[in-house]
Design an enzyme around this catalytic site. Structure first.
Site, mmCIF file in Angstrom:
data_model
loop_
_atom_site.group_PDB
_atom_site.id
_atom_site.type_symbol
_atom_site.label_atom_id
_atom_site.label_comp_id
_atom_site.label_asym_id
_atom_site.label_seq_id
_atom_site.Cartn_x
_atom_site.Cartn_y
_atom_site.Cartn_z
ATOM 1 N N LYS A 6 0.841 -1.212 0.000
ATOM 2 C CA LYS A 6 0.000 0.000 0.000
ATOM 3 C C LYS A 6 0.876 1.264 0.000
ATOM 4 O O LYS A 6 0.700 2.150 -0.822
ATOM 5 C CB LYS A 6 -0.933 0.019 1.224
ATOM 6 C CG LYS A 6 -1.870 -1.177 1.303
ATOM 7 C CD LYS A 6 -2.820 -1.088 2.485
ATOM 8 C CE LYS A 6 -2.131 -1.132 3.843
ATOM 9 N NZ LYS A 6 -1.440 -2.407 4.149
ATOM 10 N N ARG B 60 11.040 -0.958 11.016
ATOM 11 C CA ARG B 60 9.905 -0.666 11.897
ATOM 12 C C ARG B 60 9.859 -1.632 13.070
ATOM 13 O O ARG B 60 10.165 -2.812 12.917
ATOM 14 C CB ARG B 60 8.594 -0.748 11.095
ATOM 15 C CG ARG B 60 8.166 0.603 10.590
ATOM 16 C CD ARG B 60 7.034 0.516 9.615
ATOM 17 N NE ARG B 60 5.869 -0.232 10.074
ATOM 18 C CZ ARG B 60 4.736 -0.297 9.361
ATOM 19 N NH1 ARG B 60 4.634 0.335 8.214
ATOM 20 N NH2 ARG B 60 3.718 -1.001 9.815
#
Ligand code: AP5
Ligand code: ZN
Length: 218
Positions: free
Chosen positions: A13, A156
C-alpha cells in the site's frame, strides 16, 4: 480523486501510494505513518498507541476516526486524498459513510500471507517521508540510505516475525471483511458506492504500478 487502498500488512500500500499520489496530485493519508510520527514525538497520542502498535493490534476506532476527520478537513484535501491503512474495520468504514465522505475508488492489493512475512522482514523505511524500500526487492541506491535525502533508513518496530503473524491475524479478522463490504455496496448502489478494483500484488513494483494505473484510469 478520493481513494482507499485496501490490503494486508506488507501488500504494498505504502509503496504504490507514492506513485498514485504523485500521479493524481493528492496527499497520502496513512494512519500508520501518522501514529508512528506521534510515537516518535512522544505526544499524548503517541504514548497511548505505542504499545498497541508494537504488539500489532489495532488502535481504537474512535481515536482513528477523529484523527482522520481532522486530517481530511485540511485545505490540501480539497481535491482528494488517498487513504492508506484506513478504514481498517467496519465501524471505521461506516463512520466515513455516515459523515458523507464520498469515495471514488477502492483498490485492493491482494498478496498471500507467506509472501508478506518475507517482505516485512526486509523492509526499510525513511521515517520522515514514509518512503519504503526492501533490502532485496526494492533496494535504495545506497545501502541503508534514503534516495532523496541520504538520511538513514530504519526498520519498523512491528516488523519482527512474531508481530507480523499477529498483524496478519488481525487483518483477516477485522479488515478483510471490508472486501465484502465495499464489493457488496458497489453492487447494491453503483452510483453512490466507490468503484471496486482488485489487483494481484505479486510481481515487480513497476508491474503492480502499471496494473494500479490501468485500474484507476479505467
Ligand atoms: P500501517 O502502517 O497501516 O501498517 P500495515 O497496514 O500493517 O501496512 P504496512 O505499512 O506494513 O504495509 P504496506 O501495505 O504499506 O506495504 P509496503 O508498501 O510498506 O499500520 C501500522 C499499525 O498502526 C497497525 O498495526 C495499527 O496498530 C495501527 N493502525 C494504523 N492504521 C490504523 C487504523 N485505521 N485503525 C486502527 N489501527 C491502525 O511494502 C512492504 C515491503 O514490501 C517493503 O519493503 C516494500 O519495499 C516491499 N514491496 C512492496 N511492493 C513489492 C513488490 N511488488 N514486490 C516485492 N516487494 C515489494
Ligand atoms: Zn504502509
Amino acid at each position: 480523486m478520493r481513494l482507499i487502498l485496501l490490503g494486508a500488512p506488507g501488500a504494498g500500500k505504502g509503496t504504490q501510494a507514492q506513485f498514485i499520489c504523485e500521479r493524481y496530485n493528492i496527499p497520502q493519508i496513512s494512519t500508520g505513518d501518522m501514529l508512528r510520527a506521534a510515537v516518535k514525538e512522544g505526544s499524548e497520542l503517541g504514548l497511548k498507541v505505542k504499545e498497541i502498535m508494537t504488539s500489532g493490534g489495532l488502535v481504537s476506532d474512535d481515536l482513528i476516526i477523529s484523527l482522520v476527520k481532522e486530517r481530511i478537513a485540511q485545505p490540501d484535501c480539497e481535491n482528494g486524498f488517498l487513504f492508506d491503512g484506513f478504514p481498517r474495520t467496519i465501524p471505521q468504514a461506516d463512520a466515513m459513510k455516515e459523515a458523507g465522505v464520498k469515495i471514488d475508488h477502492v483498490l485492493e492489493i491482494a498478496v498471500a500471507d507467506e509472501e508478506i512475512v518475507k517482505r516485512l522482514a526486509g523492509r526499510r523505511v525513511h521515517p520522515s517521508s514514509g518512503r519504503v524500500y526492501h533490502v532485496e526487492y526494492n533496494p535504495p541506491k545506497e545501502e541503508g540510505k534514503d534516495d532523496v535525502t541520504g538520511e538513514a533508513l530504519i526498520q519498523r518496530d512491528d516488523d519482527r516475525e512474531s508481530t507480523v503473524r499477529n498483524r496478519l491475524a488481525v487483518y483477516h479478522e477485522q479488515t478483510a471483511p471490508l472486501v465484502d463490504y465495499y464489493q457488496q455496496w458497489a453492487q447494491e448502489e453503483p452510483d453512490a458506492a466507490p468503484a471496486y478494483h482488485r489487483v494481484e500484488g505479486i510481481g515487480s513494483v513497476d508491474e503492480i504500478t502499471r496494473k494500479v494505473t490501468e485500474a484507476l484510469d479505467g
